[in-house]
Structures are given as structure tokens and as C-alpha cells.
Design a protein around this motif. Structure first.
Motif, PDB file in Angstrom:
ATOM      1  N   GLU A  72       0.732  -1.131  -0.011  1.00  0.00           N
ATOM      2  CA  GLU A  72       0.188  -0.103  -0.032  1.00  0.00           C
ATOM      3  C   GLU A  72       0.857   1.116   0.123  1.00  0.00           C
ATOM      4  OE1 GLU A  72      -3.245   0.117  -0.491  1.00  0.00           O
ATOM      5  OE2 GLU A  72      -3.123  -2.066  -0.859  1.00  0.00           O
ATOM      6  N   ARG A  73       1.811   1.213   0.746  1.00  0.00           N
ATOM      7  CA  ARG A  73       2.752   2.325   0.941  1.00  0.00           C
ATOM      8  C   ARG A  73       3.586   2.714  -0.363  1.00  0.00           C
ATOM      9  NH1 ARG A  73       7.222   2.147   5.330  1.00  0.00           N
ATOM     10  NH2 ARG A  73       8.235   0.539   3.866  1.00  0.00           N
ATOM     11  N   MET A  74       3.789   1.573  -1.127  1.00  0.00           N
ATOM     12  CA  MET A  74       4.540   1.849  -2.629  1.00  0.00           C
ATOM     13  C   MET A  74       3.765   2.178  -3.488  1.00  0.00           C
ATOM     14  SD  MET A  74       7.084   1.563  -4.423  1.00  0.00           S
ATOM     15  CE  MET A  74       8.318   0.631  -3.133  1.00  0.00           C
ATOM     16  N   ARG A  75       2.385   1.785  -3.569  1.00  0.00           N
ATOM     17  CA  ARG A  75       1.294   2.328  -4.441  1.00  0.00           C
ATOM     18  C   ARG A  75       1.180   3.718  -4.239  1.00  0.00           C
ATOM     19  NH1 ARG A  75      -2.936  -0.738  -3.242  1.00  0.00           N
ATOM     20  NH2 ARG A  75      -2.548  -2.499  -4.584  1.00  0.00           N
ATOM     21  N   ALA A  76       1.088   4.243  -2.889  1.00  0.00           N
ATOM     22  CA  ALA A  76       0.826   5.477  -2.805  1.00  0.00           C
ATOM     23  C   ALA A  76       2.271   6.497  -3.202  1.00  0.00           C
ATOM     24  CB  ALA A  76       0.575   5.908  -1.041  1.00  0.00           C
ATOM     25  N   THR A  77       3.243   5.744  -3.093  1.00  0.00           N
ATOM     26  CA  THR A  77       4.717   6.396  -3.316  1.00  0.00           C
ATOM     27  C   THR A  77       4.583   6.613  -4.685  1.00  0.00           C
ATOM     28  OG1 THR A  77       5.861   5.515  -1.429  1.00  0.00           O
ATOM     29  CG2 THR A  77       7.128   6.100  -3.436  1.00  0.00           C
ATOM     30  N   LYS A  78       4.289   5.573  -5.671  1.00  0.00           N
ATOM     31  CA  LYS A  78       4.263   5.657  -7.066  1.00  0.00           C
ATOM     32  C   LYS A  78       3.359   6.793  -7.568  1.00  0.00           C
ATOM     33  CE  LYS A  78       6.185   1.232  -8.193  1.00  0.00           C
ATOM     34  NZ  LYS A  78       6.011  -0.157  -8.666  1.00  0.00           N
ATOM     35  N   LYS A  79       2.107   7.098  -6.788  1.00  0.00           N
ATOM     36  CA  LYS A  79       1.173   8.054  -7.172  1.00  0.00           C
ATOM     37  C   LYS A  79       1.797   9.422  -7.216  1.00  0.00           C
ATOM     38  CE  LYS A  79      -3.038   5.952  -6.273  1.00  0.00           C
ATOM     39  NZ  LYS A  79      -4.348   5.922  -5.646  1.00  0.00           N
ATOM     40  N   VAL A  80       2.698   9.577  -5.980  1.00  0.00           N
ATOM     41  CA  VAL A  80       3.620  10.820  -5.793  1.00  0.00           C
ATOM     42  C   VAL A  80       4.609  10.838  -6.819  1.00  0.00           C
ATOM     43  CG1 VAL A  80       4.948  11.851  -4.113  1.00  0.00           C
ATOM     44  CG2 VAL A  80       3.200  10.714  -3.369  1.00  0.00           C
ATOM     45  N   ARG A  81       5.068   9.930  -7.078  1.00  0.00           N
ATOM     46  CA  ARG A  81       6.184   9.970  -8.227  1.00  0.00           C
ATOM     47  C   ARG A  81       5.437  10.422  -9.738  1.00  0.00           C
ATOM     48  NH1 ARG A  81       8.887   4.543 -10.884  1.00  0.00           N
ATOM     49  NH2 ARG A  81       6.589   4.263 -11.168  1.00  0.00           N
ATOM     50  N   GLU A  82       4.209  10.199 -10.124  1.00  0.00           N
ATOM     51  CA  GLU A  82       3.617  10.572 -11.101  1.00  0.00           C
ATOM     52  C   GLU A  82       3.355  12.292 -11.128  1.00  0.00           C
ATOM     53  OE1 GLU A  82       3.152   8.937 -13.942  1.00  0.00           O
ATOM     54  OE2 GLU A  82       4.343   7.190 -13.029  1.00  0.00           O
ATOM     55  N   ARG A  83       3.215  12.679  -9.793  1.00  0.00           N
ATOM     56  CA  ARG A  83       2.922  14.174  -9.771  1.00  0.00           C
ATOM     57  C   ARG A  83       4.206  14.758  -9.659  1.00  0.00           C
ATOM     58  NH1 ARG A  83       1.313  15.988  -5.136  1.00  0.00           N
ATOM     59  NH2 ARG A  83       1.205  14.118  -3.859  1.00  0.00           N
ATOM     60  N   PHE A  84       5.443  14.207  -9.182  1.00  0.00           N
ATOM     61  CA  PHE A  84       6.609  14.951  -9.156  1.00  0.00           C
ATOM     62  C   PHE A  84       7.375  14.822 -10.447  1.00  0.00           C
ATOM     63  CE2 PHE A  84      10.914  15.127  -7.554  1.00  0.00           C
ATOM     64  CZ  PHE A  84      10.951  15.918  -6.587  1.00  0.00           C
TER      65      PHE A  84
END
Length: 302
Positions: free
Chosen positions: A116-128
């Protein structure tokens, strides 16, 4: 082909590993270190098929029967297993070397991955932004770029110093068995693509092969072996595809004058000649002088 090009590899081929347990189910990363992730049965078959395709490609030129291949491989289990299956298609006399190379390993996403944390992290990566975003306890694509750049320097030293003891009458090929992002970064570094261009690239499929082939002028191009449709599918823009086509006949060291991403993004108002530039500068000086005079008059009157 000129004598200067005889020791250059005819092809530099990037191969992504076959389907892994992590590709099939990301839960695998929660209990198994990334470097220990194994190939699936389908991945093993993909790797064997990739070996057959490579063998067919390297032996396709009847005028170069004495071809040889040198392999570079990431130290991860899934890439080593991919190379092992690829090797089933080659005889020992054809392989002049195999090197495990840590600098072409997968991007480091951290240690054991919480799903779950990795899924959230990858969403942040798409914005960053995929290139500069650094995973907590891991790497960014920019970090991978730095170590791939170092690997390329070593690769060129091996070529320049003939450390492979290559017979110049043999056709040399390099095969780099690595990972999706690492392969994209390799191409980015080699062809001097920008961060924006990297962001638009698509990941190669499992056991997909991307071939950089040496043209008659001594430059490498993806457009010799691959079609325009393939390059489009990989995410190359029309300008990048045009550059690849130009490289087919370009001479080593030539500069493509109309390469838009080197000038247009930075100098969109650049003059075409020195005379125009000097005229523009004179007009700008006059305008600045007039503005400064008006400002000074205002100060005196205030």
C-alpha cells in the motif's frame, strides 16, 4: 566500413529480463528482496525465445560468418536467469566474454516493499516526475543515470583498449541483459535525450530486445533494425525518430544542426546571423539607455 570502425561493436543490444514473480504479483516484494526475485515459468520461456531471436539476428548476415558476442548482465537473479536461458542458443566459440555489472542493476525502490505504501509512493512519483523522484531509502532515475553513465565510460575504455582481445576480422556484438528503466536510461544517455523526452518513453516488455546498430558512417541508430512504428510505440517523438533516421548514415562525431531539443527550448529568439545579433543588441542598448535616462530624469524631478 572504415578501418576506424573495425573494432566497434556492430550492435549494442538491450534485453529486458523475462517475466518475474514481481511482474506477476507485486506482493512478492513484501517478503523477497528485489535482487532475489525469480523468473516465472513463462519468463524462462520468454528468455529462451529471446535467445533464439538474438541468434537469428547475429547470424543473419552471410558476409559476416565469424561474428562474436559479449554479454553484460545485471547481478539480479532474474537477469542472470534470463542470460542463462539466452545462452542456450549460443555455442561457446561464439561468446568471447560475460561480465556481471552492478551498475546496470534495477532502480533501487528501497528494501522490503509494503504494497500500500509503494502504491501511494508511485502516485506521488507521477506528480513529482519519474526522472527526479527518489524513492524513500532508494534511488531516482537520475541516480540510475549517473551509474549508467559510469558504466558507459568503462564500456568505451574496453573498446578503445581492445580489452576483449577482439579479432578485427570478427563482427563484434554487445548484449546487455538488464531492466526496463535501466535500458531506457541507457538510451537516454547514449542519444542525449532530455528529461522531458525520457518521461514520455514506455518500458520495454519482458525479454523485449532493442537494437542499436552501427551505420556506415560510424554512428549507432535504432532505426536500422526497428521500424518507425516500433519507435513510436516506445514513446519516441517525431523529432527523435527523425534523429534516429539521420544517424543511419551520419558520420561519427557529426552534429545534427536542426536538432530542436538542443536549441529551441533555450534560445527561441536567437538571431540567424552575427549581423542580426549585433543589430538586435544595438537596438536593445538604445532602449536601455533611453529607459535609464527617463528614470534618472524622474529621480531628479522628484
Amino acid at each position: 566500413m572504415s578501418s576506424d570502425n573495425k573494432l566497434l561493436p556492430k550492435r549494442i543490444i538491450l534485453v529486458r529480463h523475462g517475466e518475474s514473480e514481481g511482474n506477476l504479483d507485486t506482493e512478492a516484494y513484501t517478503t523477497t528482496p528485489d535482487h532475489k526475485i525469480q523468473l516465472t515459468e513463462s519468463g524462462l520461456l520468454q528468455a529462451r525465445e529471446a535467445g533464439a531471436r538474438l541468434r537469428s539476428l547475429l547470424s543473419s548476415n552471410p558476409s559476416s560468418p565469424e561474428w562474436r558476442v559479449c554479454f553484460y548482465v545485471s547481478p539480479y537473479d532474474r537477469t542472470r536467469s534470463t542470460l542463462r536461458e539466452i545462452g542456450r542458443s549460443f555455442s561457446r566459440r561464439r561468446v568471447i566474454g560475460v561480465r556481471e555489472e552492478c551498475r546496470i542493476r534495477e532502480q533501487d525502490f528501497g528494501n522490503f516493499q509494503v504494497k500500500e505504501r509503494m502504491r501511494a509512493t508511485k502516485k506521488v512519483r507521477e506528480r513529482f516526475g519519474r526522472f527526479f523522484y527518489r524513492f524513500p531509502e532508494g534511488e531516482s532515475a537520475a541516480d540510475v543515470f549517473d551509474r549508467v553513465s559510469s558504466f558507459l565510460e568503462s564500456l568505451w575504455r574496453d573498446i578503445d583498449m581492445n580489452r576483449l582481445h577482439m579479432n578485427p576480422t570478427h563482427e563484434l556484438n554487445f548484449v546487455i541483459v538488464s531492466h526496463g528503466l535501466t535500458s531506457r536510461v541507457f538510451l537516454m544517455k547514449w542519444f542525449k535525450w532530455t528529461v522531458e523526452q525520457f518521461e514520455a518513453l514506455n518500458n520495454p516488455g519482458n525479454s523485449e530486445i532493442r537494437v542499436m546498430e552501427l551505420g556506415q558512417g560510424g554512428d549507432y541508430s535504432l532505426a536500422i533494425h526497428h521500424t518507425e512504428e516500433e519507435l513510436e510505440r516506445w514513446g519516441l517523438s517525431p523529432e527523435m525518430i527523425a534523429d534516429q533516421k539521420w544517424r543511419v548514415n551520419a558520420h561519427k562525431g557529426e552534429w545534427k544542426e536542426d536538432c530542436k531539443w538542443y536549441f529551441g527550448d533555450f534560445f527561441d529568439h536567437m538571431a540567424d546571423s552575427d549581423q542580426e545579433s549585433e543589430t538586435d543588441a544595438t537596438e536593445e542598448d538604445k532602449l536601455n539607455l533611453l529607459t535609464n535616462t527617463e528614470d534618472n530624469n524622474e529621480e531628479l524631478c522628484s
